[in-house]
Enzyme design. Structure first.
Site, mmCIF file in Angstrom:
data_model
loop_
_atom_site.group_PDB
_atom_site.id
_atom_site.type_symbol
_atom_site.label_atom_id
_atom_site.label_comp_id
_atom_site.label_asym_id
_atom_site.label_seq_id
_atom_site.Cartn_x
_atom_site.Cartn_y
_atom_site.Cartn_z
ATOM 1 N N GLY A 99 0.790 -1.234 0.000
ATOM 2 C CA GLY A 99 0.000 0.000 0.000
ATOM 3 C C GLY A 99 0.814 1.272 0.000
ATOM 4 N N GLY A 101 3.324 1.751 -2.304
ATOM 5 C CA GLY A 101 3.912 1.909 -3.635
ATOM 6 C C GLY A 101 5.301 1.316 -3.743
ATOM 7 N N SER A 103 6.371 -1.575 -4.826
ATOM 8 C CA SER A 103 6.717 -2.230 -6.091
ATOM 9 C C SER A 103 6.977 -1.169 -7.159
ATOM 10 C CB SER A 103 5.627 -3.206 -6.527
ATOM 11 O OG SER A 103 4.402 -2.549 -6.727
ATOM 12 N N ALA A 104 6.121 -0.158 -7.228
ATOM 13 C CA ALA A 104 6.310 0.895 -8.234
ATOM 14 C C ALA A 104 7.610 1.659 -7.992
ATOM 15 C CB ALA A 104 5.129 1.854 -8.210
ATOM 16 N N ALA A 105 7.887 1.965 -6.722
ATOM 17 C CA ALA A 105 9.120 2.704 -6.404
ATOM 18 C C ALA A 105 10.336 1.909 -6.860
ATOM 19 C CB ALA A 105 9.192 2.993 -4.906
ATOM 20 N N ASP A 146 0.359 4.140 -9.401
ATOM 21 C CA ASP A 146 1.531 4.047 -8.522
ATOM 22 C C ASP A 146 2.810 4.501 -9.222
ATOM 23 O OD1 ASP A 146 -0.285 2.851 -6.856
ATOM 24 O OD2 ASP A 146 0.961 1.126 -6.376
HETATM 25 O O1 PMV Z 1 -1.678 -1.944 -3.342
HETATM 26 P P1 PMV Z 1 -1.115 -0.747 -3.986
HETATM 27 O O2 PMV Z 1 -0.577 0.265 -3.071
HETATM 28 O O3 PMV Z 1 -0.151 -1.050 -5.097
HETATM 29 O O4 PMV Z 1 -2.305 0.067 -4.692
HETATM 30 C C1 PMV Z 1 -3.098 -0.509 -5.675
HETATM 31 C C2 PMV Z 1 -4.091 0.492 -6.160
HETATM 32 C C3 PMV Z 1 -5.304 -0.151 -6.825
HETATM 33 O O5 PMV Z 1 -6.131 0.932 -7.240
HETATM 34 C C4 PMV Z 1 -6.077 -1.020 -5.862
HETATM 35 C C5 PMV Z 1 -4.936 -0.986 -8.031
HETATM 36 C C6 PMV Z 1 -4.422 -0.186 -9.228
HETATM 37 O O6 PMV Z 1 -3.843 -0.827 -10.114
HETATM 38 O O7 PMV Z 1 -4.649 1.017 -9.292
#
Ligand code: PMV
Length: 315
Positions: A99, A101, A103-105, A146
């Site tokens: 939650g 980010g 993985s994105a970071a 993300d």
């Molecule tokens: O779980 P996180 O922090 O990577 O967030 C995902 C966000 C969602 O809206 C649930 C999925 C997405 O791809 O946007």
């Protein structure tokens, strides 16, 4: 330094999940980030050393996804690991949890580091696109929210689909927030799939919820632009209610949200995929931030005190 790159953590302030269905969302980079460092490696392969501090089991549970993600990014960048032996080290001050980010970071940090190491000189837009490919390894069909926050920094209005938009929402100064960690690794893919299933079963109920989520995004954008943080907080509370209604909250998340509100947070909600992972509380000013963080920590949860709306230079 040659071969280095960074990617910010993020927090979704409005409309996680709804964003998957092309509803606008508001996301911010936070002050914490992951750093990737690339060095030559004497074997003709990619060695990944993950030194990030993490929620227990997070790295183990995400290992296959991480390898898939890396493969996708290298393929998009036309880097052949059998020709270019490299060692990638991940570190930085972003505590890795669901939650936030993470993985994105890491995707953005790795894409930037590879671009730098191989002298590709890629633009932010190109980095964002490569990181999006990397995110697919973790999420399946991510919305892109993300990696966008992680690449550009700042507070961002993000919408995918036909009305695709990536716009900065300018704030005069960054705002303090508290992120509370349930300590549970959440599976975003499963949470997204669950929403899809329930939405198909109960289209009318879900349509009404989705319509309100869309309204909330516009109201929140106005409130941010007017720097009316009380209103932003109220809208965050309402957004949490909608997320409860689509069944992506959890007992721990609801508990932490209540703790934060009782301690004076202007608003609190789950952030990210839900079903574990993190919550976010809006706490302008250091004093309120400390009070709310202490209230959450007293119950045994970990917190991160950071800001939203910092530009890339300030973060
Ligand atoms: O779980 P996180 O922090 O990577 O967030 C995902 C966000 C969602 O809206 C649930 C999925 C997405 O791809 O946007």
């Amino acid at each position: 330094m040659k071969g280095e790159g960074i990617g910010f953590g993020k927090t979704i302030l409005f409309n996680e999940h709804f964003v998957v269905y092309d509803i606008p969302s508001i996301v911010s980079a936070i002050g914490n980030y992951t750093v990737a460092r690339i060095e030559p490696y004497d074997k003709a392969k990619v060695e990944l050393v993950d030194n990030r501090k993490a929620t227990p089991n997070y790295k183990e549970e995400k290992l296959t996804q991480q390898q898939d993600s890396l493969k996708r990014m290298m393929a998009t960048m036309n880097i052949d690991p059998s020709k270019n032996g490299i060692k990638i080290t991940l570190e930085g001050n972003l505590y890795v949890a669901s939650g936030i980010g993470a993985s994105a970071a890491s995707c953005v940090a790795i894409a930037r580091a590879l671009s730098n190491y191989f002298d590709m000189n890629l633009s932010d837009e190109e980095i964002n696109n490569i990181a999006y490919e990397g995110e697919k390894g973790y999420h399946g069909t991510p919305s892109g929210v993300d990696n966008t926050a992680s690449t550009y920094g700042g507070l961002i209005w993000f919408q995918k689909g036909e009305e695709k938009a990536i716009e900065q929402i300018a704030l005069h100064y960054p705002i303090e927030i508290v992120i509370g960690n349930t300590g549970k690794v959440a599976n975003t893919k499963a949470a997204v799939a669950g929403v899809r299933e329930r939405r198909e079963k109960e289209p009318e109920k879900y349509q009404a919820i989705f319509d309100r989520a869309e309204n909330i995004a516009y109201l929140a954008k106005d409130a941010f632009e007017e720097e009316d943080f009380k209103e932003v907080g109220k809208l965050m509370n309402e957004n949490h209610k909608l997320l409860q209604q689509i069944e992506v909250s959890s007992r721990e998340l609801d508990f932490m949200v209540k703790l934060a509100r009782d301690a004076g947070a202007l608003g609190a909600k789950l952030t990210g995929g839900g079903l574990g992972g993190n919550m976010i509380a809006l706490t302008p000013g250091r004093e309120l931030q400390d009070t709310v963080a202490n209230a959450i920590e007293k119950e045994g949860f970990q917190t991160v005190k950071t800001v939203v709306g910092a530009s890339r230079k300030e973060a």
